[in-house]
Design an enzyme around this catalytic site. Structure first.
Site, mmCIF file in Angstrom:
data_model
loop_
_atom_site.group_PDB
_atom_site.id
_atom_site.type_symbol
_atom_site.label_atom_id
_atom_site.label_comp_id
_atom_site.label_asym_id
_atom_site.label_seq_id
_atom_site.Cartn_x
_atom_site.Cartn_y
_atom_site.Cartn_z
ATOM 1 N N HIS A 191 39.802 -41.558 43.602
ATOM 2 C CA HIS A 191 41.166 -41.499 43.064
ATOM 3 C C HIS A 191 41.917 -42.718 43.547
ATOM 4 O O HIS A 191 41.719 -43.170 44.674
ATOM 5 C CB HIS A 191 41.868 -40.226 43.556
ATOM 6 C CG HIS A 191 43.035 -39.866 42.710
ATOM 7 N ND1 HIS A 191 44.266 -40.448 42.878
ATOM 8 C CD2 HIS A 191 43.145 -39.003 41.668
ATOM 9 C CE1 HIS A 191 45.089 -39.945 41.976
ATOM 10 N NE2 HIS A 191 44.440 -39.083 41.233
ATOM 11 N N ASP A 248 39.176 -33.113 38.797
ATOM 12 C CA ASP A 248 38.250 -32.841 37.705
ATOM 13 C C ASP A 248 36.923 -32.266 38.167
ATOM 14 O O ASP A 248 36.130 -31.827 37.341
ATOM 15 C CB ASP A 248 37.980 -34.138 36.913
ATOM 16 C CG ASP A 248 39.196 -34.532 36.101
ATOM 17 O OD1 ASP A 248 39.862 -33.623 35.589
ATOM 18 O OD2 ASP A 248 39.492 -35.732 36.006
HETATM 19 N N1 CMC Z 1 31.741 -43.011 42.306
HETATM 20 C C1 CMC Z 1 31.227 -44.041 42.999
HETATM 21 N N2 CMC Z 1 31.967 -45.052 43.502
HETATM 22 C C2 CMC Z 1 33.275 -44.996 43.274
HETATM 23 C C3 CMC Z 1 33.883 -43.946 42.568
HETATM 24 C C4 CMC Z 1 33.061 -42.924 42.083
HETATM 25 N N3 CMC Z 1 33.558 -41.901 41.387
HETATM 26 N N4 CMC Z 1 35.210 -44.164 42.499
HETATM 27 C C5 CMC Z 1 35.438 -45.313 43.130
HETATM 28 N N5 CMC Z 1 34.269 -45.821 43.602
HETATM 29 C C6 CMC Z 1 34.100 -47.057 44.368
HETATM 30 C C7 CMC Z 1 34.041 -48.253 43.421
HETATM 31 O O1 CMC Z 1 32.716 -48.531 43.030
HETATM 32 C C8 CMC Z 1 34.629 -49.332 44.290
HETATM 33 O O2 CMC Z 1 33.664 -49.738 45.231
HETATM 34 P P1 CMC Z 1 33.556 -51.278 45.733
HETATM 35 O O3 CMC Z 1 34.872 -51.555 46.397
HETATM 36 O O4 CMC Z 1 32.396 -51.275 46.663
HETATM 37 O O5 CMC Z 1 33.345 -52.082 44.493
HETATM 38 C C9 CMC Z 1 35.730 -48.619 45.074
HETATM 39 O O6 CMC Z 1 35.270 -47.263 45.168
HETATM 40 C C10 CMC Z 1 37.085 -48.657 44.391
HETATM 41 O O7 CMC Z 1 36.921 -48.183 43.057
HETATM 42 P P2 CMC Z 1 37.854 -48.544 41.840
HETATM 43 O O8 CMC Z 1 37.185 -48.156 40.573
HETATM 44 O O9 CMC Z 1 38.317 -49.960 41.984
HETATM 45 O O10 CMC Z 1 39.075 -47.582 42.136
HETATM 46 P P3 CMC Z 1 40.268 -47.288 41.160
HETATM 47 O O11 CMC Z 1 41.398 -46.863 42.008
HETATM 48 O O12 CMC Z 1 40.466 -48.409 40.209
HETATM 49 O O13 CMC Z 1 39.718 -46.059 40.271
HETATM 50 C C11 CMC Z 1 39.149 -43.935 39.515
HETATM 51 C C12 CMC Z 1 40.041 -44.730 40.460
HETATM 52 C C13 CMC Z 1 39.601 -42.478 39.505
HETATM 53 C C14 CMC Z 1 39.261 -44.493 38.083
HETATM 54 C C15 CMC Z 1 37.689 -44.051 40.016
HETATM 55 O O14 CMC Z 1 37.592 -43.459 41.282
HETATM 56 C C16 CMC Z 1 36.704 -43.419 39.059
HETATM 57 O O15 CMC Z 1 36.304 -44.070 38.087
HETATM 58 N N6 CMC Z 1 36.270 -42.126 39.294
HETATM 59 C C17 CMC Z 1 35.375 -41.460 38.394
HETATM 60 C C18 CMC Z 1 36.121 -40.922 37.184
HETATM 61 C C19 CMC Z 1 36.999 -39.754 37.547
HETATM 62 O O16 CMC Z 1 36.593 -38.795 38.211
HETATM 63 N N7 CMC Z 1 38.234 -39.802 37.033
HETATM 64 C C20 CMC Z 1 39.237 -38.739 37.241
HETATM 65 C C21 CMC Z 1 40.354 -39.222 38.116
HETATM 66 S S1 CMC Z 1 41.427 -37.953 38.737
HETATM 67 C C22 CMC Z 1 42.172 -37.239 37.354
HETATM 68 C C23 CMC Z 1 42.734 -38.166 36.344
HETATM 69 O O17 CMC Z 1 43.342 -39.198 36.657
HETATM 70 O O18 CMC Z 1 42.608 -37.832 35.179
#
Ligand code: CMC
Length: 386
Positions: free
Chosen positions: A261, A315
């Site tokens: 998140h 989720d």
């Molecule tokens: N699985 C594996 N690695 C992850 C995940 C994950 N679910 N989420 C973040 N990371 C890692 C990512 O690879 C990155 O690593 P590094 O720094 O080594 O490259 C680091 O954590 C930061 O990730 P990011 O994608 O830059 O983080 P963000 O704040 O842009 O994204 C997020 C947040 C929710 C989009 C992301 O965590 C994600 O894609 N999660 C999976 C999809 C998900 O469950 N979404 C629902 C979110 S909560 C409800 C909603 O908003 O609807």
């Protein structure tokens, strides 16, 4: 004017001043209008929460009764909207159907009077009342059935489950569904809320505001993740497969759905509540084969990625609850939308009160003073991807 640094995803850049909700991502705290989510989930109802979010305070008994009665009265949808929905392809995603139907409300309730409190109230009531009916109706119609009319004797959550199944739901199931709606009702400046506010800032109608937010919620990085979680649990298939599956995702840099998140760096408080709701349902209606897999996924992800602040989000367990309630997985995100309409409308109202159109800037990284090359002299492409 200061030229600011470009921040991808606008991380940590405030887009509004808001008193609607608050998240402390380090402590795992979520509050709506200052009230902890755990308390609202335990003691409140979804419509009471919607009222709180939109009008800023908890309703009195009679205010809540009137609000609920208005919403009951407006649940039906016009037959022309139903007829329009009958033309949607059965294979289309229900979020696309919902976005189209929500936008269509603007055709039928076209008068726009954003400075009139009565117009605002009616739009709020209509959207809260009709969105669940449209989700259930499009589900029935894609199966070749006529929509099931709303049942005036049932409250908000029970009526939705009734329109999905044509049977009165068990009170525990209806209560659990109502809590799910409360948990999803609002969450500060997320992508769909930002979309809603940008749309609102042009002073367009509230149906367009909600339709644009629905389109944004549909993506797998936002509301669409709940559907993806179930797909992932199905693909993993057994507890033994969890560790290799997660390790493989990490090595190949695949996101594990339902984890991570932008704000929470601990387990999302809503995931804790949803997990306990799932357990209550399993106790009453029997074990779910995916629950053991989900627990193992959570354990392995925490072990491998906990140091990066990646924990279960809202989720992760919601799909297991909805599955037990008999809801097909492609409706999980529309359920999120039914709830989030409350938050979008609260932000719409807040935006209108201090409105200035959103018009950010960009950092231009292209060329200048390029020649116009006549078409016959243009070389076939060294241009990638064209
Ligand atoms: N699985 C594996 N690695 C992850 C995940 C994950 N679910 N989420 C973040 N990371 C890692 C990512 O690879 C990155 O690593 P590094 O720094 O080594 O490259 C680091 O954590 C930061 O990730 P990011 O994608 O830059 O983080 P963000 O704040 O842009 O994204 C997020 C947040 C929710 C989009 C992301 O965590 C994600 O894609 N999660 C999976 C999809 C998900 O469950 N979404 C629902 C979110 S909560 C409800 C909603 O908003 O609807």
């Amino acid at each position: 004017m200061n030229v600011c640094e470009y921040i991808p995803g606008l991380e940590n850049i405030p887009a509004a001043r808001s008193s609607i909700s608050y998240v402390d991502g380090q402590e795992g705290i979520l509050e709506y209008r200052g009230i902890r989510i755990e308390e609202l989930a335990e003691k409140g109802s979804f419509l009471e929460t919607a009222y709180l979010l939109i009008w800023g305070e908890l309703p009195t008994k009679s205010e809540l009764e009137i609000f609920e009665m208005d919403i009951r009265y407006h649940r039906r949808i016009k037959y022309r909207i139903r007829d329009m929905m009958k033309c949607f392809p059965e294979t289309g995603h229900p979020m696309d159907a919902l976005q189209t139907s929500a936008a269509a409300l603007g055709l039928f309730y076209a008068r726009r009077a954003l400075d009139n409190p009565d117009y605002i109230r009616k739009a709020v009531v209509r959207l809260l009342a009709k969105i669940p009916t449209m989700v259930a109706a499009s589900h029935q119609m894609r199966r070749g059935n006529d929509p099931i009319q709303p049942n005036d004797n049932l409250d908000y959550a029970a009526n939705f489950l009734y329109m999905m199944t044509e049977r009165k739901p068990d009170p525990l199931e209806a209560r659990i569904f109502d809590v799910c709606l409360t948990l999803h009702a609002e969450h500060t400046m997320n992508a769909s809320t930002f979309s809603a506010m940008v749309t609102a800032s042009t002073l367009t109608d509230p149906y367009a505001v909600v339709a644009s937010a629905v389109g944004t919620l549909a993506g797998p990085l936002h509301g669409g993740a709940n559907e993806e979680v179930l797909r992932m649990l199905e693909e993993i298939g057994s507890v033994e497969n969890v560790r290799p599956y997660i390790e493989n995702c990490i090595v190949n840099k695949h996101k594990i759905m339902g984890f991570g998140h932008r704000v929470y760096k601990v387990k999302d408080p809503r995931a804790n509540i949803l997990q306990s709701l799932a357990e209550q349902l399993f106790e009453k209606t029997g074990h779910d084969e995916y629950y053991a897999i989900a627990l193992e996924v959570e354990k392995v992800v925490e072990e491998k990625l906990g140091h990066k602040g990646i924990y279960a989000n809202v989720d992760f367990y919601s799909g297991l609850v909805y599955r037990k309630l008999g809801i097909p997985s492609d409706l999980f995100t529309p359920l999120f939308a039914i709830a989030r309409v409350a938050g979008w409308l609260a932000h719409w109202k807040e935006q209108l009160a201090v409105n200035r159109i959103f018009r950010p800037t960009q950092v231009y990284i292209g060329e200048h003073n390029m020649p116009y090359i006549p078409i016959e002299k243009r070389a076939m492409s060294q241009r990638n991807g064209h």
